[in-house]
Design a protein around this motif. Structure first.
Motif, short mmCIF file in Angstrom:
data_model
loop_
_atom_site.label_atom_id
_atom_site.label_comp_id
_atom_site.label_asym_id
_atom_site.label_seq_id
_atom_site.Cartn_x
_atom_site.Cartn_y
_atom_site.Cartn_z
N ASN A 184 0.83 -1.21 0.00
CA ASN A 184 0.00 0.00 0.00
C ASN A 184 0.86 1.26 0.00
OD1 ASN A 184 -1.31 -2.24 1.85
ND2 ASN A 184 -3.00 -1.15 0.87
N ASN A 185 2.16 1.10 0.31
CA ASN A 185 3.08 2.23 0.24
C ASN A 185 3.35 2.61 -1.21
OD1 ASN A 185 3.73 2.73 3.02
ND2 ASN A 185 4.94 0.87 3.04
N PHE A 186 3.73 3.87 -1.43
CA PHE A 186 4.10 4.31 -2.77
C PHE A 186 5.24 3.44 -3.31
CE2 PHE A 186 2.44 8.17 -0.71
CZ PHE A 186 1.50 8.58 -1.66
N PRO A 187 5.12 2.92 -4.52
CA PRO A 187 6.17 2.05 -5.06
C PRO A 187 7.53 2.73 -5.20
CG PRO A 187 4.52 2.56 -6.74
CD PRO A 187 3.96 3.01 -5.43
N ILE A 188 7.55 4.06 -5.24
CA ILE A 188 8.83 4.76 -5.33
C ILE A 188 9.73 4.41 -4.14
CG2 ILE A 188 8.12 6.85 -4.09
CD1 ILE A 188 10.29 6.73 -7.29
N PHE A 189 9.12 3.95 -3.05
CA PHE A 189 9.89 3.61 -1.85
C PHE A 189 10.31 2.15 -1.80
CE2 PHE A 189 7.25 7.22 -0.17
CZ PHE A 189 8.29 8.13 -0.10
N TRP A 190 9.68 1.27 -2.63
CA TRP A 190 10.01 -0.15 -2.49
C TRP A 190 10.19 -0.93 -3.80
CZ3 TRP A 190 6.31 -3.55 -4.47
CH2 TRP A 190 5.01 -3.04 -4.63
N TRP A 191 9.86 -0.33 -4.94
CA TRP A 191 10.00 -1.04 -6.22
C TRP A 191 11.47 -1.34 -6.52
CZ3 TRP A 191 5.90 -3.09 -8.38
CH2 TRP A 191 5.97 -3.56 -9.70
#
Length: 286
Positions: A263-270
């Motif tokens: 649910n976090n923005f993918p910019i932080f985990w992709w």
């Protein structure tokens, strides 16, 4: 001796000062200096960097002390407010699959908390919903525990499934839900199958609840612009499914040493750039 974020000298002074200010409350960023620098260096402008700083400043980071406080609150809620005892209640992780998830971890960690509040034993705390539903007796209670609730869709579906199974078995059972954290938007879901749903932390959406009108449109456009630099598909995952966070939840949440929710923005985990290069995510996710 206090630690500080090791910031690149190439960062604009406004960004540098903003990050130093953020690090006073978001101490977890200190240990992620290299990953934080990599994230900011990927931005195309100072405006994008300051935009990410604003979002990082609103991050809900659960460290060990916060987790301990939350578990203690849940234990008190379960034992005192809801009147649950080892004789009338089964506690169970919100899990039906064969794979380990964060709800199983919470069920495990709440054991010593409940042990201090009563004579709870391991055989009253389950890791799988199916087993708990089959074992609960007429007139008893089930407490479903989880770490994080995003859109609430999965929780709503699980509660309906529990209710249906209990009805099929012709049992009358009270259902409760206890979580560490939850997004406020999940309140829109149908949780009527549960007598009560308690979360120790309620979170807002990082964009929708902080920007308005043209500013909100600009913020979403800026985030989508950053997402456009990510690989559209990696393994079995499609970026479009997680744009702005799964179901556009816009979450900013991380439990220390845990697996951050999608649910976090993918910019932080992709994991991958569109160019094919591997990223150094701020909060890596399995």
């Amino acid at each position: 001796m206090k630690k500080h974020i090791r910031l690149e000298e190439s960062l604009p002074e406004t960004v540098f000062e903003r990050l130093l200010s953020i690090s006073k409350s978001q101490r977890w960023l200190v240990r992620r200096g290299e990953k934080l620098n990599a994230l900011l260096e990927s931005c195309s402008s100072e405006d994008e960097q300051l935009f990410l700083c604003d979002i990082l400043d609103r991050f809900t980071y659960i460290d060990s002390d916060t987790l301990a406080d939350s578990l203690a609150e849940l234990g008190e809620k379960i034992s005192t407010t809801w009147g649950c005892t080892p004789n009338n209640t089964l506690v169970v992780a919100m899990d039906k699959s064969r794979y380990a998830d964060s709800s199983s971890a919470i069920a495990w960690m709440i054991k010593p908390v409940l042990a201090e509040l009563g004579d709870w034993e391991t055989n009253k705390i389950y890791k799988n919903l199916t087993d708990a539903v089959n074992e609960v007796k007429e007139g008893q209670k089930i407490v479903v525990v989880d770490e994080f609730v995003g859109t609430g869709q999965t929780l709503s579906n699980r509660l309906k499934w529990i209710s249906e199974k209990i009805t099929e078995q012709e049992k009358s059972v009270e259902i409760y839900v206890a979580t560490i954290a939850a997004m406020e938007i999940c309140r829109e879901r149908d949780f009527s199958c549960a007598t009560e749903f308690h979360s120790t932390i309620w979170m807002k959406q990082a964009l929708n609840d902080y920007y308005h009108s043209e500013d909100l449109e600009a913020a979403i456009a800026m985030m989508l612009g950053m997402e456009a630099l990510l690989l559209p598909k990696h393994n079995f995952y499609k970026l479009s499914k997680y744009s702005l966070g799964y179901k556009k939840t816009q979450s900013t949440y991380y439990l220390e040493n845990g697996n951050p929710p999608n649910n976090n923005f993918p910019i932080f985990w992709w994991k991958m750039w569109k160019t094919g290069g591997r990223r150094m995510p701020l909060i890596p996710r399995v």
